[in-house]
Design a protein around this motif. Structure first.
Motif, PDB file in Angstrom:
ATOM      1  N   LEU A  33     -10.596  10.947  -6.773  1.00  0.00           N
ATOM      2  CA  LEU A  33     -11.088   9.808  -7.547  1.00  0.00           C
ATOM      3  C   LEU A  33     -10.515   8.508  -6.992  1.00  0.00           C
ATOM      4  O   LEU A  33      -9.361   8.482  -6.594  1.00  0.00           O
ATOM      5  N   PRO A  34     -11.265   7.452  -7.006  1.00  0.00           N
ATOM      6  CA  PRO A  34     -12.695   7.395  -7.293  1.00  0.00           C
ATOM      7  C   PRO A  34     -13.490   7.990  -6.137  1.00  0.00           C
ATOM      8  O   PRO A  34     -12.957   8.188  -5.049  1.00  0.00           O
ATOM      9  N   ALA A  35     -14.749   8.256  -6.348  1.00  0.00           N
ATOM     10  CA  ALA A  35     -15.589   8.922  -5.353  1.00  0.00           C
ATOM     11  C   ALA A  35     -16.210   7.952  -4.355  1.00  0.00           C
ATOM     12  O   ALA A  35     -16.859   8.374  -3.407  1.00  0.00           O
ATOM     13  N   ILE A  36     -16.039   6.644  -4.586  1.00  0.00           N
ATOM     14  CA  ILE A  36     -16.523   5.632  -3.643  1.00  0.00           C
ATOM     15  C   ILE A  36     -15.390   4.645  -3.384  1.00  0.00           C
ATOM     16  O   ILE A  36     -14.434   4.565  -4.164  1.00  0.00           O
ATOM     17  N   SER A  42     -15.789  -5.863  -8.187  1.00  0.00           N
ATOM     18  CA  SER A  42     -16.236  -4.753  -9.025  1.00  0.00           C
ATOM     19  C   SER A  42     -15.280  -4.595 -10.193  1.00  0.00           C
ATOM     20  O   SER A  42     -14.118  -5.008 -10.124  1.00  0.00           O
ATOM     21  N   VAL A  43     -15.786  -4.002 -11.250  1.00  0.00           N
ATOM     22  CA  VAL A  43     -14.980  -3.653 -12.419  1.00  0.00           C
ATOM     23  C   VAL A  43     -15.381  -2.245 -12.815  1.00  0.00           C
ATOM     24  O   VAL A  43     -16.572  -1.914 -12.848  1.00  0.00           O
ATOM     25  N   THR A  44     -14.379  -1.395 -13.107  1.00  0.00           N
ATOM     26  CA  THR A  44     -14.626  -0.012 -13.514  1.00  0.00           C
ATOM     27  C   THR A  44     -14.035   0.216 -14.894  1.00  0.00           C
ATOM     28  O   THR A  44     -12.870  -0.092 -15.128  1.00  0.00           O
ATOM     29  N   TRP A  45     -14.877   0.753 -15.785  1.00  0.00           N
ATOM     30  CA  TRP A  45     -14.466   1.056 -17.152  1.00  0.00           C
ATOM     31  C   TRP A  45     -14.472   2.560 -17.381  1.00  0.00           C
ATOM     32  O   TRP A  45     -15.282   3.283 -16.805  1.00  0.00           O
ATOM     33  N   SER A  46     -13.618   3.026 -18.289  1.00  0.00           N
ATOM     34  CA  SER A  46     -13.649   4.405 -18.744  1.00  0.00           C
ATOM     35  C   SER A  46     -14.796   4.569 -19.732  1.00  0.00           C
ATOM     36  O   SER A  46     -15.051   3.690 -20.559  1.00  0.00           O
ATOM     37  N   LEU A  47     -15.475   5.702 -19.651  1.00  0.00           N
ATOM     38  CA  LEU A  47     -16.539   6.026 -20.596  1.00  0.00           C
ATOM     39  C   LEU A  47     -16.114   7.135 -21.563  1.00  0.00           C
ATOM     40  O   LEU A  47     -16.927   7.628 -22.338  1.00  0.00           O
ATOM     41  N   ARG A 164     -10.133  -0.260 -13.357  1.00  0.00           N
ATOM     42  CA  ARG A 164      -9.898  -0.821 -12.022  1.00  0.00           C
ATOM     43  C   ARG A 164     -10.693  -2.094 -11.863  1.00  0.00           C
ATOM     44  O   ARG A 164     -11.757  -2.265 -12.448  1.00  0.00           O
ATOM     45  N   ARG A 165     -10.137  -2.978 -11.052  1.00  0.00           N
ATOM     46  CA  ARG A 165     -10.822  -4.205 -10.672  1.00  0.00           C
ATOM     47  C   ARG A 165     -10.742  -4.272  -9.146  1.00  0.00           C
ATOM     48  O   ARG A 165      -9.668  -4.154  -8.574  1.00  0.00           O
ATOM     49  N   ASP A 166     -11.900  -4.419  -8.496  1.00  0.00           N
ATOM     50  CA  ASP A 166     -11.975  -4.435  -7.027  1.00  0.00           C
ATOM     51  C   ASP A 166     -11.319  -3.216  -6.417  1.00  0.00           C
ATOM     52  O   ASP A 166     -10.681  -3.284  -5.364  1.00  0.00           O
ATOM     53  N   GLY A 167     -11.432  -2.055  -7.088  1.00  0.00           N
ATOM     54  CA  GLY A 167     -10.894  -0.810  -6.586  1.00  0.00           C
ATOM     55  C   GLY A 167      -9.416  -0.598  -6.818  1.00  0.00           C
ATOM     56  O   GLY A 167      -8.865   0.430  -6.423  1.00  0.00           O
TER      57      GLY A 167
END
Length: 172
Positions: A33-36, A42-47, A164-167
């Motif tokens: 993780l992450p897969a990309i 970018s911004v990544t949130w938990s679902l 995460r922000r910008d990975g």
């Protein structure tokens, strides 16, 4: 005859996936993780909290926010909707019906931003903005400054803490 809101990629699919793998260093895995390589910005949130939401109002709101942002950015143009290991589509958001309603001549979206068992990806044709839903991390990465400008505040409200922000990990 009504114009189709989406069509299957068919002959274009292998080239799109090859480009996606190369552009984002896509590494499908349940453990890695992450897969990309998450782009900047970018911004990544938990679902993870969405599944505990009675009535799925948070899921509906997240979906509405993402779809509205994509629709606003592409106007009458199209985006790619990729479902790993399944049929993928060109989608014309301006021709898609309102959320949760399929009026005659306006079908709904073929995929959700919520990764329901597989990687679900929305991409601008030139890959400059989009979303990446990770089914095992249960996360949503939104990338591209134009798309983030439209959706980030609402997604913060709906989804909460940014992962995460910008990975890069965001301190809790």
């Amino acid at each position: 005859m009504a114009t189709k809101a989406y069509r299957e990629l068919s002959g274009d699919e292998a080239a799109v996936w090859d480009r996606f793998y190369a552009t984002f260093d896509f590494r499908p895995s349940m453990r890695r993780l992450p897969a990309i390589t998450e782009p900047t910005p970018s911004v990544t949130w938990s679902l993870s909290g969405i599944e505990d939401d009675p009535g799925y109002t948070r899921l509906d709101r997240m979906t509405e926010v993402v779809h509205a942002g994509l629709t606003a950015l592409v106007g009458t143009g199209s985006i790619l909707c990729l479902d790993w290991q399944h049929p993928c589509y060109w989608v014309w958001p301006s021709l898609v019906g309102p959320e949760n309603i399929d009026p005659p001549g306006q079908p709904g979206w073929p995929l959700s931003p919520y990764p329901d068992g597989d990687y679900f990806i929305y991409l601008a044709e030139e890959f400059r903005f989009g979303t990446f839903g990770h089914p095992w991390e249960l996360s949503l990465c939104v990338f591209g400054g134009d798309l983030l400008d439209l959706v980030e505040a609402d997604l913060n409200e709906v989804l909460g803490q940014v992962m995460r922000r910008d990975g890069r990990q965001v301190p809790v």
